[in-house]
Motif scaffolding. Structure first.
Motif, PDB file in Angstrom:
ATOM      1  N   UNK A 180       1.136  -1.161   0.074  1.00  0.00           N
ATOM      2  CA  UNK A 180      -0.111  -0.177   0.055  1.00  0.00           C
ATOM      3  C   UNK A 180       0.800   1.163   0.246  1.00  0.00           C
ATOM      4  N   UNK A 181       0.578   2.014  -0.737  1.00  0.00           N
ATOM      5  CA  UNK A 181       1.352   3.598  -0.867  1.00  0.00           C
ATOM      6  C   UNK A 181       0.447   4.517  -0.073  1.00  0.00           C
ATOM      7  N   UNK A 182       1.437   5.581   0.479  1.00  0.00           N
ATOM      8  CA  UNK A 182       0.791   6.600   1.280  1.00  0.00           C
ATOM      9  C   UNK A 182       1.411   7.800   0.567  1.00  0.00           C
ATOM     10  N   UNK A 183       0.579   8.904   0.473  1.00  0.00           N
ATOM     11  CA  UNK A 183       1.002  10.118   0.062  1.00  0.00           C
ATOM     12  C   UNK A 183       1.839  10.940   1.116  1.00  0.00           C
ATOM     13  N   UNK A 184       2.815  11.549   0.700  1.00  0.00           N
ATOM     14  CA  UNK A 184       3.503  12.588   1.655  1.00  0.00           C
ATOM     15  C   UNK A 184       3.654  14.011   0.973  1.00  0.00           C
ATOM     16  N   UNK A 185       3.082  14.767   1.848  1.00  0.00           N
ATOM     17  CA  UNK A 185       3.084  16.484   1.412  1.00  0.00           C
ATOM     18  C   UNK A 185       4.464  17.227   2.026  1.00  0.00           C
ATOM     19  N   UNK A 186       4.894  17.646   1.183  1.00  0.00           N
ATOM     20  CA  UNK A 186       6.194  18.600   1.490  1.00  0.00           C
ATOM     21  C   UNK A 186       6.284  19.897   1.002  1.00  0.00           C
ATOM     22  N   UNK A 187       6.235  20.808   2.140  1.00  0.00           N
ATOM     23  CA  UNK A 187       6.279  22.335   1.554  1.00  0.00           C
ATOM     24  C   UNK A 187       7.941  22.719   1.431  1.00  0.00           C
ATOM     25  N   UNK A 188       8.257  23.460   0.361  1.00  0.00           N
ATOM     26  CA  UNK A 188       9.540  23.716  -0.115  1.00  0.00           C
ATOM     27  C   UNK A 188       9.686  25.169  -0.769  1.00  0.00           C
ATOM     28  N   UNK A 189      10.689  25.989  -0.763  1.00  0.00           N
ATOM     29  CA  UNK A 189      10.879  27.032  -1.123  1.00  0.00           C
ATOM     30  C   UNK A 189      10.669  26.842  -2.603  1.00  0.00           C
ATOM     31  N   UNK A 190       9.856  27.769  -3.476  1.00  0.00           N
ATOM     32  CA  UNK A 190       9.663  27.686  -4.911  1.00  0.00           C
ATOM     33  C   UNK A 190      11.074  27.578  -5.609  1.00  0.00           C
ATOM     34  N   UNK A 191      11.786  28.410  -5.133  1.00  0.00           N
ATOM     35  CA  UNK A 191      13.404  28.459  -5.852  1.00  0.00           C
ATOM     36  C   UNK A 191      13.899  27.073  -6.044  1.00  0.00           C
ATOM     37  N   UNK A 192      14.053  26.783  -4.571  1.00  0.00           N
ATOM     38  CA  UNK A 192      14.638  25.135  -4.384  1.00  0.00           C
ATOM     39  C   UNK A 192      14.195  24.156  -5.430  1.00  0.00           C
ATOM     40  N   UNK A 193      12.643  24.335  -5.290  1.00  0.00           N
ATOM     41  CA  UNK A 193      12.040  23.270  -5.979  1.00  0.00           C
ATOM     42  C   UNK A 193      12.023  23.257  -7.518  1.00  0.00           C
ATOM     43  N   UNK A 194      12.053  24.465  -8.133  1.00  0.00           N
ATOM     44  CA  UNK A 194      12.475  24.903  -9.455  1.00  0.00           C
ATOM     45  C   UNK A 194      13.849  24.285  -9.805  1.00  0.00           C
ATOM     46  N   UNK A 195      14.808  24.631  -8.924  1.00  0.00           N
ATOM     47  CA  UNK A 195      16.201  24.158  -9.328  1.00  0.00           C
ATOM     48  C   UNK A 195      16.426  22.650  -9.231  1.00  0.00           C
TER      49      UNK A 195
END
Length: 90
Positions: free
Chosen positions: A1-16
């Motif tokens: 079974x899979x579970x979702x993980x939600x993570x908040x990260x700085x937009x610039x970090x995510x982009x790079x």
């Protein structure tokens, strides 16, 4: 079974991060799952964690080594990627 993980990260970090992963040929989900599997398998964080102070000590040691090589007349060359990696560690 899979579970979702939600993570908040700085937009610039995510982009790079996405740009870097794309160059490697991975997407964010694959990278995160691979990292988590490595954590479980190795029972440790699958990459080195250092403080900025430690990174600076290592950078300065490499700089001292390069200066000593130059003084001995040896050529010291780094690629752009190596220099960028050293800058990022500061």
């Amino acid at each position: 079974m899979s579970r979702a993980i939600t993570v908040r990260v700085d937009e610039n970090v995510k982009k790079h991060a996405e740009e870097t992963l794309e160059e490697i040929g991975l997407n964010m989900t694959t990278y995160i799952i691979s990292s988590l599997k490595a954590l479980v398998r190795e029972q440790k964080v699958p990459f080195e964690l250092t403080t900025k102070q430690q990174a600076n000590v290592e950078y300065l040691a490499k700089l001292d080594e390069s200066i000593a090589q130059a003084e001995r007349g040896e050529v010291v060359m780094y690629t752009k990627e190596q220099m960028r990696a050293m800058e990022k560690s500061l």
